[in-house]
Structures are given as structure tokens and as C-alpha cells.
Design an enzyme around this catalytic site. Structure first.
Site, PDB file in Angstrom:
ATOM      1  N   HIS A 183      44.117  73.470 -21.616  1.00 12.24           N
ATOM      2  CA  HIS A 183      43.370  74.431 -22.414  1.00 12.24           C
ATOM      3  C   HIS A 183      41.884  74.069 -22.379  1.00 12.24           C
ATOM      4  O   HIS A 183      41.517  72.983 -21.915  1.00 12.24           O
ATOM      5  CB  HIS A 183      43.885  74.472 -23.866  1.00 12.24           C
ATOM      6  CG  HIS A 183      43.686  73.194 -24.627  1.00 12.24           C
ATOM      7  ND1 HIS A 183      44.709  72.330 -24.928  1.00 12.24           N
ATOM      8  CD2 HIS A 183      42.564  72.631 -25.142  1.00 12.24           C
ATOM      9  CE1 HIS A 183      44.227  71.298 -25.603  1.00 12.24           C
ATOM     10  NE2 HIS A 183      42.927  71.452 -25.740  1.00 12.24           N
TER      11      HIS A 183
HETATM   12  P1  TYD Z   1      47.300  70.543 -28.521  1.00 17.40           P
HETATM   13  O1  TYD Z   1      45.840  70.629 -28.766  1.00 17.40           O
HETATM   14  O2  TYD Z   1      47.953  71.675 -27.801  1.00 17.40           O
HETATM   15  O3  TYD Z   1      47.623  69.164 -27.754  1.00 17.40           O
HETATM   16  P2  TYD Z   1      47.385  68.737 -26.228  1.00 17.40           P
HETATM   17  O4  TYD Z   1      46.033  69.197 -25.841  1.00 17.40           O
HETATM   18  O5  TYD Z   1      47.502  67.278 -26.224  1.00 17.40           O
HETATM   19  O6  TYD Z   1      48.431  69.345 -25.383  1.00 17.40           O
HETATM   20  O7  TYD Z   1      48.015  70.292 -29.910  1.00 17.40           O
HETATM   21  C1  TYD Z   1      49.402  70.069 -30.024  1.00 17.40           C
HETATM   22  C2  TYD Z   1      49.868  70.590 -31.393  1.00 17.40           C
HETATM   23  O8  TYD Z   1      49.239  69.882 -32.453  1.00 17.40           O
HETATM   24  C3  TYD Z   1      49.539  72.061 -31.602  1.00 17.40           C
HETATM   25  O9  TYD Z   1      50.613  72.651 -32.279  1.00 17.40           O
HETATM   26  C4  TYD Z   1      48.342  72.055 -32.506  1.00 17.40           C
HETATM   27  C5  TYD Z   1      48.514  70.772 -33.301  1.00 17.40           C
HETATM   28  N1  TYD Z   1      47.236  70.126 -33.692  1.00 17.40           N
HETATM   29  C6  TYD Z   1      46.859  70.072 -35.023  1.00 17.40           C
HETATM   30  O10 TYD Z   1      47.560  70.578 -35.923  1.00 17.40           O
HETATM   31  N2  TYD Z   1      45.687  69.455 -35.346  1.00 17.40           N
HETATM   32  C7  TYD Z   1      44.881  68.887 -34.402  1.00 17.40           C
HETATM   33  O11 TYD Z   1      43.823  68.323 -34.745  1.00 17.40           O
HETATM   34  C8  TYD Z   1      45.276  68.969 -33.017  1.00 17.40           C
HETATM   35  C9  TYD Z   1      44.434  68.376 -31.929  1.00 17.40           C
HETATM   36  C10 TYD Z   1      46.458  69.584 -32.715  1.00 17.40           C
END
Ligand code: TYD
Length: 141
Positions: free
Chosen positions: A52
Site C-alpha cells: 500500500h
Molecule cells: P496494515 O497497515 O495493513 O499492515 P501492513 O502494512 O504491515 O500490511 O495494518 C494491518 C491491520 O492493522 C489493519 O487492519 C489496520 C490495523 N492497524 C491499526 O489499527 N493501527 C495502526 O496503527 C496500523 C499501522 C494498522
């Protein structure tokens, strides 16, 4: 801000016979205010994360233990970084697609972020990202 600004910042390290101390200071080592810190750890072997970009968020990524490979993409240019030491911080500016991979079992990645969590700031579709990145890059010219 562009992918050119996404670089490794070598953090000041103070070492003595007791071990190492690393620190980072706002307005000196990095230029945004930290509103959030999150950790990524316990990542299964072969698993990758990210896929992303963020519209406005600025981040600093610090690998506290083990190592992680980070691929950055601005829609045209790509850069790859290996984080393998707590005294290296990778700055990631807005509108950069990122993939986090090659985590070791013991790897722990700390991410310092300029804003609180906001799902609306995410771009999770690569085609949408490429289109928005094209507009963003043209505006910056
Ligand atoms: P995501 O940003 O998609 O993780 P990655 O980039 O490592 O794949 O986040 C994973 C999940 O965690 C998603 O459901 C959103 C949640 N999340 C939060 O609730 N707070 C946060 O600060 C972050 C970074 C993610």
C-alpha cells in the site's frame, strides 16, 4: 517530497563497554512530529506485508532486531533498502508504495508515523496508486 528523499538516516550511536545507545531527535534527525509508533514482529517466514501507499503519512522505519528488506516505488522509480541495525532509520515520504519482506523470525520493525491511524489515508490498489502517483508527480514538477 519524492522517492529521492527516501533514504537511510544514520542515527547517532553511543557505544561503550556496557553496550550501545541510539537516539533520534525531531527537527535534527527527522523533520515531522511523531503521533504514532507501531511495531511489526513475529512475521512468518516467507510472509511479506505492506502493498500500500499513504496519501499524506510520513514514516521512519527502524529495524530494532533482525532484518527486513523494504521495496519502495513511486509509480516510476524503485528503490530497495535492507534494514539490519537499530541505528539505521529509513524515511518514507507520502505517495510511496511499499513492500516489506525477508523478515527473520526475530525481526522487529518499529515505525514512527506523522499521523494517527487513518484508513482513509491508505491506497491499497496498485492501479489506483499508479494513477494518483502520476498526478502527484506532475503537480510536484
Ligand atoms: P496494515 O497497515 O495493513 O499492515 P501492513 O502494512 O504491515 O500490511 O495494518 C494491518 C491491520 O492493522 C489493519 O487492519 C489496520 C490495523 N492497524 C491499526 O489499527 N493501527 C495502526 O496503527 C496500523 C499501522 C494498522
Amino acid at each position: 517530497m519524492s522517492i529521492e528523499d527516501c533514504t537511510i538516516i544514520e542515527l547517532p550511536k553511543i557505544s561503550d563497554e556496557r553496550g550501545n545507545l541510539v537516539y533520534l531527535e525531531q527537527d535534527k534527525d527527522f523533520q515531522f512530529s511523531i503521533k504514532r509508533n507501531y511495531l511489526i514482529y513475529g512475521v512468518k517466514e516467507g510472509e511479506s506485508r505492506g502493498y500500500h501507499a499513504h496519501k499524506e503519512l510520513e514514516q521512519l522505519m527502524i529495524c530494532l532486531a533482525g532484518e527486513v528488506t523494504i521495496d519502495l516505488y513511486d509509480g516510476v522509480n524503485k528503490k530497495t533498502f535492507i534494514l539490519n541495525s537499530p541505528n539505521k532509520a529509513l524515511y518514507v515520504c507520502p505517495m510511496i508504495w511499499r513492500v516489506l519482506r525477508n523478515f527473520g523470525r526475530e525481526s522487529c520493525l518499529s515505525v514512527l508515523a506523522s499521523e494517527r491511524f487513518n484508513p482513509e489515508d491508505y491506497i491499497r490498489n496498485i492501479d489506483e496508486f499508479k494513477e494518483l502517483a502520476r498526478i502527484y508527480t506532475n503537480k510536484a514538477k
